[in-house]
Design a protein around this motif. Structure first.
Motif, mmCIF file in Angstrom:
data_model
loop_
_atom_site.group_PDB
_atom_site.id
_atom_site.type_symbol
_atom_site.label_atom_id
_atom_site.label_comp_id
_atom_site.label_asym_id
_atom_site.label_seq_id
_atom_site.Cartn_x
_atom_site.Cartn_y
_atom_site.Cartn_z
ATOM 1 N N TYR A 3 0.850 -1.180 0.000
ATOM 2 C CA TYR A 3 0.000 0.000 0.000
ATOM 3 C C TYR A 3 0.896 1.244 0.000
ATOM 4 O O TYR A 3 1.976 1.253 0.608
ATOM 5 C CB TYR A 3 -0.882 0.039 1.240
ATOM 6 C CG TYR A 3 -1.906 -1.062 1.327
ATOM 7 C CD1 TYR A 3 -3.006 -1.079 0.479
ATOM 8 C CD2 TYR A 3 -1.789 -2.065 2.282
ATOM 9 C CE1 TYR A 3 -3.964 -2.084 0.562
ATOM 10 C CE2 TYR A 3 -2.741 -3.071 2.385
ATOM 11 C CZ TYR A 3 -3.820 -3.075 1.521
ATOM 12 O OH TYR A 3 -4.766 -4.072 1.610
ATOM 13 N N GLU A 4 0.439 2.295 -0.636
ATOM 14 C CA GLU A 4 1.163 3.560 -0.627
ATOM 15 C C GLU A 4 0.302 4.601 0.087
ATOM 16 O O GLU A 4 -0.808 4.910 -0.353
ATOM 17 C CB GLU A 4 1.469 4.024 -2.054
ATOM 18 C CG GLU A 4 2.405 3.094 -2.812
ATOM 19 C CD GLU A 4 2.637 3.552 -4.238
ATOM 20 O OE1 GLU A 4 2.146 4.646 -4.613
ATOM 21 O OE2 GLU A 4 3.291 2.809 -4.994
ATOM 22 N N LEU A 5 0.824 5.117 1.198
ATOM 23 C CA LEU A 5 0.131 6.159 1.953
ATOM 24 C C LEU A 5 0.754 7.508 1.621
ATOM 25 O O LEU A 5 1.972 7.666 1.699
ATOM 26 C CB LEU A 5 0.233 5.890 3.456
ATOM 27 C CG LEU A 5 -0.322 6.990 4.373
ATOM 28 C CD1 LEU A 5 -1.824 7.175 4.168
ATOM 29 C CD2 LEU A 5 -0.018 6.670 5.842
ATOM 30 N N TYR A 6 -0.090 8.456 1.270
ATOM 31 C CA TYR A 6 0.381 9.799 0.932
ATOM 32 C C TYR A 6 -0.146 10.785 1.970
ATOM 33 O O TYR A 6 -1.354 10.922 2.164
ATOM 34 C CB TYR A 6 -0.104 10.211 -0.461
ATOM 35 C CG TYR A 6 0.521 9.422 -1.579
ATOM 36 C CD1 TYR A 6 1.592 9.938 -2.308
ATOM 37 C CD2 TYR A 6 0.034 8.158 -1.916
ATOM 38 C CE1 TYR A 6 2.165 9.207 -3.346
ATOM 39 C CE2 TYR A 6 0.608 7.414 -2.941
ATOM 40 C CZ TYR A 6 1.667 7.952 -3.654
ATOM 41 O OH TYR A 6 2.233 7.228 -4.680
ATOM 42 N N TYR A 7 0.806 11.433 2.647
ATOM 43 C CA TYR A 7 0.462 12.476 3.615
ATOM 44 C C TYR A 7 1.686 13.353 3.795
ATOM 45 O O TYR A 7 2.793 12.999 3.399
ATOM 46 C CB TYR A 7 0.002 11.866 4.958
ATOM 47 C CG TYR A 7 -0.684 12.885 5.838
ATOM 48 C CD1 TYR A 7 -1.889 13.454 5.437
ATOM 49 C CD2 TYR A 7 -0.131 13.293 7.041
ATOM 50 C CE1 TYR A 7 -2.519 14.398 6.225
ATOM 51 C CE2 TYR A 7 -0.764 14.229 7.834
ATOM 52 C CZ TYR A 7 -1.952 14.797 7.423
ATOM 53 O OH TYR A 7 -2.577 15.734 8.189
ATOM 54 N N TRP A 8 1.482 14.507 4.418
ATOM 55 C CA TRP A 8 2.594 15.429 4.636
ATOM 56 C C TRP A 8 3.638 14.809 5.553
ATOM 57 O O TRP A 8 3.305 14.137 6.534
ATOM 58 C CB TRP A 8 2.094 16.732 5.256
ATOM 59 C CG TRP A 8 1.049 17.424 4.449
ATOM 60 C CD1 TRP A 8 -0.272 17.552 4.752
ATOM 61 C CD2 TRP A 8 1.238 18.076 3.184
ATOM 62 N NE1 TRP A 8 -0.935 18.230 3.763
ATOM 63 C CE2 TRP A 8 -0.029 18.570 2.780
ATOM 64 C CE3 TRP A 8 2.343 18.285 2.352
ATOM 65 C CZ2 TRP A 8 -0.223 19.270 1.595
ATOM 66 C CZ3 TRP A 8 2.153 18.979 1.167
ATOM 67 C CH2 TRP A 8 0.894 19.463 0.793
ATOM 68 N N PHE A 17 -4.222 8.209 11.559
ATOM 69 C CA PHE A 17 -5.341 7.283 11.725
ATOM 70 C C PHE A 17 -5.208 6.107 10.757
ATOM 71 O O PHE A 17 -5.562 4.972 11.091
ATOM 72 C CB PHE A 17 -6.663 8.015 11.508
ATOM 73 C CG PHE A 17 -6.962 9.048 12.560
ATOM 74 C CD1 PHE A 17 -7.581 8.688 13.742
ATOM 75 C CD2 PHE A 17 -6.603 10.376 12.376
ATOM 76 C CE1 PHE A 17 -7.853 9.626 14.726
ATOM 77 C CE2 PHE A 17 -6.867 11.334 13.345
ATOM 78 C CZ PHE A 17 -7.491 10.959 14.534
ATOM 79 N N VAL A 18 -4.690 6.376 9.578
ATOM 80 C CA VAL A 18 -4.471 5.309 8.605
ATOM 81 C C VAL A 18 -3.239 4.491 8.989
ATOM 82 O O VAL A 18 -3.243 3.262 8.913
ATOM 83 C CB VAL A 18 -4.308 5.891 7.188
ATOM 84 C CG1 VAL A 18 -4.106 4.767 6.170
ATOM 85 C CG2 VAL A 18 -5.516 6.747 6.818
ATOM 86 N N ARG A 19 -2.173 5.162 9.402
ATOM 87 C CA ARG A 19 -0.950 4.453 9.804
ATOM 88 C C ARG A 19 -1.237 3.441 10.904
ATOM 89 O O ARG A 19 -0.710 2.326 10.903
ATOM 90 C CB ARG A 19 0.108 5.444 10.298
ATOM 91 C CG ARG A 19 0.695 6.343 9.234
ATOM 92 C CD ARG A 19 1.890 7.093 9.767
ATOM 93 N NE ARG A 19 2.274 8.174 8.880
ATOM 94 C CZ ARG A 19 1.986 9.457 9.075
ATOM 95 N NH1 ARG A 19 1.298 9.817 10.166
ATOM 96 N NH2 ARG A 19 2.367 10.374 8.219
ATOM 97 N N LEU A 20 -2.054 3.824 11.884
ATOM 98 C CA LEU A 20 -2.342 2.924 13.004
ATOM 99 C C LEU A 20 -2.976 1.625 12.520
ATOM 100 O O LEU A 20 -2.642 0.542 13.007
ATOM 101 C CB LEU A 20 -3.247 3.617 14.020
ATOM 102 C CG LEU A 20 -2.568 4.665 14.906
ATOM 103 C CD1 LEU A 20 -3.610 5.476 15.666
ATOM 104 C CD2 LEU A 20 -1.582 4.029 15.869
ATOM 105 N N VAL A 30 4.130 1.789 2.272
ATOM 106 C CA VAL A 30 5.164 2.806 2.110
ATOM 107 C C VAL A 30 4.565 4.152 2.471
ATOM 108 O O VAL A 30 3.511 4.530 1.949
ATOM 109 C CB VAL A 30 5.692 2.839 0.657
ATOM 110 C CG1 VAL A 30 6.739 3.942 0.502
ATOM 111 C CG2 VAL A 30 6.262 1.489 0.262
ATOM 112 N N ASP A 31 5.207 4.866 3.374
ATOM 113 C CA ASP A 31 4.807 6.230 3.726
ATOM 114 C C ASP A 31 5.533 7.153 2.745
ATOM 115 O O ASP A 31 6.648 7.609 2.997
ATOM 116 C CB ASP A 31 5.205 6.524 5.171
ATOM 117 C CG ASP A 31 4.305 7.564 5.823
ATOM 118 O OD1 ASP A 31 3.731 8.385 5.094
ATOM 119 O OD2 ASP A 31 4.192 7.554 7.065
ATOM 120 N N VAL A 32 4.904 7.403 1.611
ATOM 121 C CA VAL A 32 5.599 7.921 0.435
ATOM 122 C C VAL A 32 6.322 9.242 0.689
ATOM 123 O O VAL A 32 7.480 9.415 0.279
ATOM 124 C CB VAL A 32 4.614 8.065 -0.748
ATOM 125 C CG1 VAL A 32 5.300 8.714 -1.947
ATOM 126 C CG2 VAL A 32 4.068 6.688 -1.131
#
Length: 244
Positions: A3-8, A17-20, A30-32
């Motif tokens: 999964y690719e998570l996009y956030y600042w 909330f998604v990371r947890l 991946v925390d892009v």
């Protein structure tokens, strides 16, 4: 495929909330924005998607999740999508809508948390709206925290299937999100939250149960967990804190 998570980068914010959920499930992700530009990651990669003139389903703002070619925006929407895949949602389809409703209520509360330090405009610095922030934070502490947390306390009390789960008898992404809210409130308003445990014993027990989950405990103690800071949703400004 991960999964690719996009956030600042550099703040927990709504992305936490998604990371947890991803961390609790031990999912490959991946925390892009925290990656290197040379690897095709970093904040620029996120902005490229948001500003694309060819992508048919561009997100308005982060966080958003990319699963293959699918892009899913908004925290509650992402968690509704991930919940069944990560075994963090009720098996019953009807109860999944109940879970989504609870998550949307958390979304409402998070918006009000943000407005305690930015009550007038997002484009203004906190220092430019400090007087209004003091009034907003006072009302939030005195009226809105009891309204929201009191509601979650009642839902927990009326759940016949679990002592530390808000819906059903297994942990869901909603429980993880309530954990994050409690963590954030204690960071932002430590004086106001001194009596939190006695006022909301069920919500506190839920928080403690989530923290005992092995993957969450490991994540909280790891460098992957960005510390709370004054760039995120939950900010600690002493002048906004008060005894409840």
């Amino acid at each position: 495929m991960a999964y690719e998570l996009y956030y600042w980068d550099g703040l927990q914010g709504r992305g936490e909330f998604v990371r947890l959920a991803l961390e609790d499930a031990g999912a490959d992700y991946v925390d892009v924005s925290r990656g290197a530009k040379k690897d095709g990651q970093g904040t620029g990669a996120m902005l490229t998607i948001m500003n694309s003139k060819t992508e048919p389903h561009i997100p308005f703002a982060p966080p958003f999740l990319k699963d293959g070619e699918l892009i899913i925006p908004h925290v509650a929407n992402i968690l509704q999508y991930l919940g069944p895949k990560l075994r963090l949602a009720p098996k019953d389809e009807g109860l999944r809508y109940v879970a989504h409703g609870l998550q949307l209520t958390i979304t409402d509360m998070v918006c009000e948390v943000h407005d305690t330090h930015h009550p007038l405009a997002n484009s203004l610095y906190y220092e430019d709206q400090k007087d209004a922030a003091k009034k907003r934070a006072k009302d939030f502490i005195e009226n809105r925290v009891p309204k929201f947390i009191g509601y979650f306390e009642r839902v927990l009390a009326q759940n016949p299937h679990g002592d530390t789960q808000i819906i059903g008898n297994t942990t869901t992404y909603v429980d993880l999100s309530i954990f994050q809210v409690v963590e954030g409130l204690h960071y932002a308003f430590p004086r106001a939250m001194k009596k939190f445990g006695s006022l909301y014993p069920r919500v506190t027990a839920l928080h403690d149960a989530v923290l005992e989950r092995p993957n969450i405990a490991a994540y909280v103690d790891s460098e992957r967990r960005i510390p709370f800071n004054e760039s995120g949703i939950f900010r600690h400004y002493p002048e906004l804190d008060q005894d409840a």
